[in-house]
Design an enzyme around this catalytic site. Structure first.
Site, PDB file in Angstrom:
ATOM      1  N   ASP A 214       0.843  -1.199   0.000  1.00 29.03           N
ATOM      2  CA  ASP A 214       0.000   0.000   0.000  1.00 29.03           C
ATOM      3  C   ASP A 214       0.877   1.247   0.000  1.00 29.03           C
ATOM      4  OD1 ASP A 214       0.370   1.104   2.965  1.00 29.03           O
ATOM      5  OD2 ASP A 214       0.297  -1.075   3.039  1.00 29.03           O
ATOM      6  N   ASP A 216       0.737   3.674   2.219  1.00 32.10           N
ATOM      7  CA  ASP A 216       0.603   4.305   3.521  1.00 32.10           C
ATOM      8  C   ASP A 216      -0.567   5.300   3.416  1.00 32.10           C
ATOM      9  OD1 ASP A 216       1.632   4.188   6.167  1.00 32.10           O
ATOM     10  OD2 ASP A 216       2.575   6.129   5.910  1.00 32.10           O
TER      11      ASP A 216
END
Length: 292
Positions: A214, A216
Site C-alpha cells: 500500500d 501508507d
C-alpha cells in the site's frame, strides 16, 4: 575476521510460508529459551533437499502485535537450531512513487522509529557490549534474495531504507509525509527492529523480502492504507513470495564466509570475572566462546 560456516536458513514470516507446495514437513520444535517462549513452534522442513526452519513472527493465527512479539526468544530459538541466515518475509507500506502494490523490495538499510517498548538486545543485567550495525542487512545474503526474486518476477526493487515504526496503528498523514520528506525511505514496516539487531548480536546474517502492499497515506491519488487493502495484496502475492523462497533455497550455497559470524569477538566490554554466572549460562549459546 571472516569465518566460513555451512548455510542453514531460518524464515520468519507468515504461517502460510511453510504450507507452500514442495515443502516436506519434518517436525515441530517447541523451544524454551532464557528469554521466554518464541512466537510459536518452529517448523523444520525439507525443500530442494535442504533443511529450512519456519517461524510465524506473530504466532499462528496472528496473535501478537509488533510490539508484543518476543524477538529475543525467536532469534535465540533459531540460533539453537543452527540457523546462520535469517530471511524476514514482511508486508510493508510504500514510500517511493516508483514502487507499486504487489512489488517485491529488498531493502539495504533501516531507520528505527520505534519507541523503546521492545527488548532489543541480549546485553544488560551485568554484561555490556556493542555490536557493529552500520549495515543491518548482510549484503551478500541480500544479493541472493534479489536474484531469487528476479527469477520469479520483474517487479523487484533492490536497496533503500526500511523505516520501522512502533504500530500497531498505521501512520498519521503528517507522519507519512515527514518520513518521505526527511528520511526518504523506500518502505515502512513494524518488525525489522529489533529483529535485525538481535540477529546481528547472535552473529546471524539477516536479509528481507519485503512485500509492498500500500501507499501508507501520503499518496493523494491512492486510497489510504487499510487492513482490507493489505490483505488483498498479500493474498494475491502469496504464491509469488513462496516461489521466491523456493528459488532462494534451491540456489543457496553450501557455505558462506562472513565477518558477521565472528562479530562478537571484540564486542563484549565487561570484565569476564564480573559477569554473573546466570547471565553467562543464559548467553552461552550465543557468546560462550567469548565469555571464558
Amino acid at each position: 575476521m571472516a569465518v566460513s560456516l555451512p548455510v542453514k536458513l531460518g524464515i520468519i514470516g507468515g504461517s502460510g510460508i511453510y504450507q507452500m507446495p514442495g515443502v516436506e514437513l519434518v517436525q515441530e520444535h517447541a523451544i524454551s529459551t532464557p528469554f521466554g517462549e518464541p512466537s510459536d513452534k518452529i517448523i523444520e522442513g525439507k525443500l530442494h533437499g535442504r533443511t529450512v526452519y519456519f517461524l510465524p513472527r506473530h504466532g499462528k493465527g496472528h496473535r501478537f502485535t509488533p510490539s508484543e512479539v518476543n524477538y529475543r526468544a525467536n532469534i535465540y530459538a533459531l540460533k539453537s537450531l543452527g540457523v546462520t541466515h535469517v530471511l524476514a518475509v514482511s508486508a510493508v507500506g510504500i514510500m517511493k512513487e516508483h514502487i507499486t502494490p504487489g512489488d517485491m523490495v529488498v531493502p539495504d538499510q533501516i531507520f528505527d522509529r520505534t519507541k523503546g517498548k521492545r527488548a532489543e538486545t541480549f546485553f544488560g543485567e551485568g554484561i555490556v557490549g556493542h555490536f557493529e550495525f552500520a549495515d543491518p542487512f548482510d549484503s551478500v545474503f541480500c544479493q541472493w534474495i534479489e536474484k531469487a526474486a528476479r527469477s520469479v518476477t520483474d517487479r523487484v526493487h533492490f536497496g533503500g531504507a526500511y523505516v520501522c515504526m512502533e504500530g500497531p496503528a498505521f501512520s498519521t498523514r503528517a507522519e507519512s509525509h515527514h518520513y518521505r520528506e526527511t528520511l526518504r525511505p523506500a518502505v515502512i514496516g513494524m518488525t525489522a527492529i529489533p529483529e535485525a539487531k538481535l540477529a546481528r548480536e547472535a552473529e546471524m546474517c539477516y536479509g528481507m523480502l519485503a512485500l509492498a502492499t500500500d501507499y501508507d497515506c501520503w499518496h493523494e491519488g491512492e486510497d489510504d492504507v487499510s487492513v482490507e487493502a493489505v490483505m488483498a495484496v498479500l493474498k494475491g502475492n502469496g504464491e509469488k513470495a513462496n516461489n521466491i523462497v523456493k528459488a532462494l533455497v534451491k540456489d543457496l550455497p553450501e557455505k558462506h564466509e562472513s565477518k558477521i559470524f565472528s562479530m562478537g569477538t571484540y564486542a563484549i566490554m565487561t570484565d569476564r570475572s564480573l559477569i554473573p554466572d546466570h547471565r553467562k549460562k543464559a548467553l552461552a549459546l550465543l557468546w560462550g566462546k567469548y565469555l571464558g
